[in-house]
Scaffold this motif. Structure first.
Motif, short mmCIF file in Angstrom:
data_model
loop_
_atom_site.label_atom_id
_atom_site.label_comp_id
_atom_site.label_asym_id
_atom_site.label_seq_id
_atom_site.Cartn_x
_atom_site.Cartn_y
_atom_site.Cartn_z
N GLN A 19 0.86 -1.19 0.00
CA GLN A 19 0.00 0.00 0.00
C GLN A 19 0.90 1.23 0.00
O GLN A 19 1.81 1.34 0.82
CB GLN A 19 -0.90 0.01 1.24
CG GLN A 19 -1.75 -1.23 1.38
CD GLN A 19 -2.76 -1.39 0.26
OE1 GLN A 19 -3.42 -0.43 -0.14
NE2 GLN A 19 -2.87 -2.60 -0.27
N THR A 20 0.63 2.13 -0.92
CA THR A 20 1.43 3.35 -1.01
C THR A 20 0.73 4.50 -0.31
O THR A 20 -0.43 4.41 0.06
CB THR A 20 1.69 3.74 -2.48
OG1 THR A 20 0.44 4.05 -3.10
CG2 THR A 20 2.40 2.63 -3.23
N GLY A 21 1.43 5.61 -0.19
CA GLY A 21 0.88 6.81 0.43
C GLY A 21 0.33 7.79 -0.59
O GLY A 21 0.28 8.99 -0.33
N VAL A 22 -0.10 7.29 -1.73
CA VAL A 22 -0.72 8.13 -2.75
C VAL A 22 -2.21 8.21 -2.41
O VAL A 22 -2.86 7.18 -2.21
CB VAL A 22 -0.51 7.53 -4.16
CG1 VAL A 22 -1.19 8.38 -5.21
CG2 VAL A 22 0.99 7.41 -4.46
N ASP A 23 -2.77 9.42 -2.32
CA ASP A 23 -4.17 9.55 -1.91
C ASP A 23 -5.12 9.21 -3.06
O ASP A 23 -4.69 8.92 -4.18
CB ASP A 23 -4.44 10.93 -1.32
CG ASP A 23 -4.39 12.07 -2.32
OD1 ASP A 23 -4.46 11.83 -3.54
OD2 ASP A 23 -4.30 13.23 -1.87
N ALA A 24 -6.43 9.25 -2.78
CA ALA A 24 -7.44 8.86 -3.75
C ALA A 24 -7.42 9.71 -5.02
O ALA A 24 -7.81 9.25 -6.09
CB ALA A 24 -8.82 8.92 -3.11
N ALA A 25 -6.94 10.93 -4.91
CA ALA A 25 -6.85 11.82 -6.07
C ALA A 25 -5.55 11.63 -6.85
O ALA A 25 -5.32 12.30 -7.85
CB ALA A 25 -6.99 13.27 -5.62
N GLY A 26 -4.69 10.72 -6.37
CA GLY A 26 -3.42 10.48 -7.04
C GLY A 26 -2.29 11.40 -6.60
O GLY A 26 -1.25 11.45 -7.25
N ASN A 27 -2.50 12.11 -5.51
CA ASN A 27 -1.49 13.05 -5.00
C ASN A 27 -0.64 12.41 -3.91
O ASN A 27 -1.11 11.56 -3.16
CB ASN A 27 -2.16 14.30 -4.45
CG ASN A 27 -2.97 15.01 -5.51
OD1 ASN A 27 -2.52 15.23 -6.61
ND2 ASN A 27 -4.21 15.34 -5.18
N VAL A 28 0.59 12.87 -3.80
CA VAL A 28 1.50 12.43 -2.75
C VAL A 28 1.79 13.64 -1.87
O VAL A 28 2.17 14.70 -2.36
CB VAL A 28 2.83 11.90 -3.35
CG1 VAL A 28 3.79 11.48 -2.26
CG2 VAL A 28 2.56 10.75 -4.30
N PRO A 29 1.60 13.50 -0.54
CA PRO A 29 1.92 14.62 0.35
C PRO A 29 3.39 15.01 0.23
O PRO A 29 4.24 14.19 -0.13
CB PRO A 29 1.64 14.06 1.74
CG PRO A 29 0.75 12.90 1.53
CD PRO A 29 1.11 12.34 0.19
N THR A 30 3.68 16.26 0.55
CA THR A 30 5.07 16.72 0.45
C THR A 30 5.95 16.13 1.55
O THR A 30 7.14 15.92 1.34
CB THR A 30 5.14 18.26 0.50
OG1 THR A 30 4.50 18.71 1.69
CG2 THR A 30 4.48 18.86 -0.72
N ASP A 31 5.36 15.85 2.73
CA ASP A 31 6.20 15.29 3.79
C ASP A 31 5.99 13.79 3.89
O ASP A 31 4.88 13.28 3.69
CB ASP A 31 5.94 15.97 5.14
CG ASP A 31 4.57 15.67 5.69
OD1 ASP A 31 4.48 14.91 6.66
OD2 ASP A 31 3.59 16.18 5.11
N GLN A 32 7.06 13.08 4.22
CA GLN A 32 7.04 11.63 4.23
C GLN A 32 6.16 11.04 5.33
O GLN A 32 5.56 9.99 5.14
CB GLN A 32 8.47 11.09 4.34
CG GLN A 32 9.28 11.37 3.09
CD GLN A 32 10.72 10.92 3.24
OE1 GLN A 32 11.37 11.23 4.23
NE2 GLN A 32 11.21 10.19 2.26
N ALA A 33 6.06 11.71 6.47
CA ALA A 33 5.21 11.20 7.54
C ALA A 33 3.74 11.16 7.10
O ALA A 33 3.03 10.19 7.39
CB ALA A 33 5.38 12.04 8.80
N SER A 34 3.29 12.18 6.40
CA SER A 34 1.91 12.19 5.89
C SER A 34 1.71 11.11 4.85
O SER A 34 0.65 10.48 4.79
CB SER A 34 1.57 13.56 5.30
OG SER A 34 1.58 14.55 6.31
#
Length: 116
Positions: A19-34
């Protein structure tokens, strides 16, 4: 099409795909913790959809693009928000890239059901 299951049972063992940290809109937060938080939320969705809880997770593997030497500073605290005692086994691996080129981390895991 990638042709894979988010999770697959093998007896009482649930094998959870990465599971990746890419959100439902296909965006990746700028900080790694998020980004890690989104990945754990997605992992939790698979676990709970399968009728288990995060307390049933017995092991995870985290894959980190680039240098993984600082993950105890930002990844471990997020992990501890989702997983508690008894701590699951954890393997962290630094990799060159992931299948989703936007992602900087991916988490796969195993959960065990004591129910027959």
């Amino acid at each position: 099409m990638a042709h894979f299951s988010p999770g697959r049972w093998a007896g009482n063992l649930l094998i959870i795909s990465g599971q990746t940290g890419v959100d439902a809109a296909g965006n990746v937060p700028t900080d790694q913790a998020s980004e890690a938080r989104i990945a754990f939320e997605r992992l939790r969705t698979v676990v709970e959809f399968s009728g288990l809880s995060m307390g049933d997770v017995i092991g995870i593997t985290s894959y980190h693009v680039g240098d993984a030497s600082d993950i105890h500073e930002w990844f471990a605290p997020v992990k501890d928000d989702f997983l508690g005692r008894p701590w699951p086994a954890w393997t962290a691996v630094g990799v060159q890239s992931l299948a989703d080129a936007k992602a900087r981390l991916e988490i796969s895991g195993f959960a065990f059901s004591s129910k027959p």
